[in-house]
Write an enzyme that holds these catalytic residues in place. Structure first.
Site, PDB file in Angstrom:
ATOM      1  CB  SER A 165      -0.962  -0.039   1.192  1.00 31.69           C
ATOM      2  OG  SER A 165      -1.918   0.978   1.094  1.00 31.69           O
ATOM      3  CG  ASP A 192      -3.564  -2.901  -4.448  1.00 30.00           C
ATOM      4  OD1 ASP A 192      -3.541  -2.786  -5.681  1.00 30.00           O
ATOM      5  OD2 ASP A 192      -4.570  -2.641  -3.770  1.00 30.00           O
ATOM      6  NE  ARG A 206       4.266   7.864 -10.453  1.00 27.16           N
ATOM      7  CZ  ARG A 206       4.911   7.139 -11.366  1.00 27.16           C
ATOM      8  NH1 ARG A 206       5.434   5.946 -11.035  1.00 27.16           N
ATOM      9  NH2 ARG A 206       5.045   7.566 -12.604  1.00 27.16           N
ATOM     10  CG  ASP A 208      10.431   5.621 -10.935  1.00 31.02           C
ATOM     11  OD1 ASP A 208      11.005   5.648 -12.020  1.00 31.02           O
ATOM     12  OD2 ASP A 208      10.978   5.958  -9.861  1.00 31.02           O
ATOM     13  CG  ASP A 211      12.243   4.240  -7.083  1.00 25.77           C
ATOM     14  OD1 ASP A 211      12.984   5.222  -7.225  1.00 25.77           O
ATOM     15  OD2 ASP A 211      11.008   4.327  -6.986  1.00 25.77           O
ATOM     16  CG  HIS A 267      -5.546  -2.436  -0.348  1.00 24.84           C
ATOM     17  ND1 HIS A 267      -4.788  -2.033  -1.429  1.00 24.84           N
ATOM     18  CD2 HIS A 267      -5.067  -1.732   0.727  1.00 24.84           C
ATOM     19  CE1 HIS A 267      -3.902  -1.122  -1.033  1.00 24.84           C
ATOM     20  NE2 HIS A 267      -4.041  -0.936   0.268  1.00 24.84           N
TER      21      HIS A 267
END
Length: 455
Positions: A165, A192, A206, A208, A211, A267
């Site tokens: 998450s 997720d 975020r 991507d 990374d 989730h």
């Protein structure tokens, strides 16, 4: 008193914006691309109180301290083992239901260093503050990894970061901070990844593909009853998997769980799928490269020459470009991994020959049998219906099939039922061309689709 004034000043800064520094982890500002509406700067390390707990087959609950340069050697950290860092999501902690299960599955697979990152002091309400806090915790995680590497050494090629998450973006930050220092993490897995404030935003904010050397993503909740979805629909890795289309997971319509679990069922399926994949010996989540879920269901997709990739712990970096999406079907209950079939059910044109309701298809093969309980639907006269189903086990060569319904009378004129094994591509056909009885309706399979099996 001085300390209280210092943290009061920090709090005021976090509200008004600007920049805040937490040595040795670095400074954080709210300028672009971090200028999201309502987003806040990270709270202090003391407030978040991140705890790093090490587990191995020989020991557990060993604490690692990022600021202690000899923290790894103080707990006899074995640098030769695989090292996996796991972190939780929003409003969660190390006490979450899945944490110990996750750790146990990893240690069952092999002796390794499993480090759980508990940042529950900063993962709570409001979400906008948690959004800010993951930046600091990502920096803390990268700093700890550097310390371990400098202290005892580490098998770098066996370093693996896993985030769930909003924790997905946390491990992304850790990977980015390490990359900026010339240390590219071999693999990051995100389960997720959270959508709010992250989806379709700047890559610096975020997870991507830059990374880590390999970033694999499992999308399971891009759509819910209340909002678009807790998870992101956007591709964020080298391998982006979309089980059951990536939005609503099979079996999550059941009401035999708590309200909270019901709302986040899809989730959490990302975690369940990944955990199941770790020690699975007979079933692999094989996924197909496709432009869309509709194309996948229409069988417009095929495996590349090197084979279809598998979702989960044993995923490998593909040769295909990151722009590719990968789709697969799962079962509605544990074990979720299974054999993917496509069934074609042809109904005759006889008057009132259609049927509406549940259908049970029992497949018999050289390795046993499997019962497929198809969802309730309509089979109108003169139609050919495609049904996707994931069986429980590999049956080998199919021999015969039994089709039964919940009807009390003979009221379905079935022409044929064909089955395609998604992995092998092998097709089987059973010709019926009769009204089904209320009891068993067995027919032998042929190994090819015959044009003679018509109405």
């Amino acid at each position: 008193m001085v300390a209280q004034l210092f943290w009061y000043f920090v709090f005021i800064q976090s509200i008004l914006g600007g920049e805040i520094c937490y040595p040795p982890y670095g400074c954080f500002n709210d300028s672009q691309p971090y200028d999201r509406p309502l987003a806040r700067l990270p709270e202090s390390p003391d407030k978040i109180n991140t705890v790093f707990t090490l587990y191995t087959r020989k020991a557990k609950n060993l604490l690692l301290h990022p600021l202690f340069k000899k923290t790894a050697s103080s707990v006899n950290f074995n640098p030769n083992l695989t090292t996996v860092f796991i972190t939780h999501g929003y409003i969660e902690s190390i006490k979450e239901w899945y944490v110990q299960m996750f750790i146990d599955e990893l240690l069952k697979y092999e002796d390794m260093n499993v480090v759980f990152v508990d940042w529950s002091g900063g993962s709570g309400f409001p979400y906008h503050q948690a959004y800010g806090n993951v930046r600091l915790v990502g920096a803390q995680l990268s700093y700890l990894i550097e310390n371990i590497r400098n202290d005892t050494g580490i098998n770098w090629q066996k370093l693996h970061l896993i985030g769930f998450s909003i924790g997905s973006h946390l491990v992304g930050y850790a990977g980015r901070f390490l990359r900026l220092k010339g240390l590219l993490v071999p693999r990051i897995t995100v389960l997720d990844p959270a959508a709010p404030l992250y989806e379709y935003q700047h890559t610096d904010t975020r997870i991507d593909p830059t990374d880590a050397e390999f970033v694999d993503v499992i999308h399971t909740d891009t759509n819910t009853l209340l909002v678009l979805g807790f998870g992101a629909e956007q591709q964020m890795g080298h391998l982006d998997f979309y089980p059951n289309g990536g939005y609503y997971q099979k079996g999550c319509e059941k009401l035999d769980i708590s309200v909270t679990q019901y709302l986040v069922c899809s989730h959490y399926r990302s975690i369940r799928y990944f955990m199941e994949s770790i020690n699975s010996q007979y079933c692999f989540y094989e996924a197909y490269p496709c432009k869309s879920y509709e194309d996948f269901k229409a069988e417009k997709c095929s495996c590349p020459t090197e084979g279809c990739p598998v979702m989960g712990y044993h995923a490998k970096k593909p040769k295909t470009p990151p722009s590719t999406r990968y789709y697969l079907e799962t079962r509605s209950e544990f074990p979720f991994c299974g054999v993917q079939y496509k069934l074609k059910i042809k109904t005759g044109t006889k008057f009132l020959g259609g049927y509406s309701g549940k259908v049970t298809v029992t497949l018999y093969g050289e390795n046993g049998f499997d019962v497929l309980n198809l969802p309730s639907q309509k089979y109108d006269s003169g139609t050919l219906e495609d049904v996707f189903y994931t069986g429980k086990k590999e049956l080998g060569k199919l021999i015969k099939v039994d089709v039964s319904t919940d009807a009390f009378i003979d009221n379905w004129f079935l022409i044929s039922l064909s089955v395609k094994h998604k992995t092998s591509g092998q097709e089987y056909q059973a010709c019926y061309k009769k009204w089904l009885k209320s009891g068993p309706n067995e027919e032998n399979f042929t190994n090819s689709i015959s044009a003679t099996c018509d109405d």
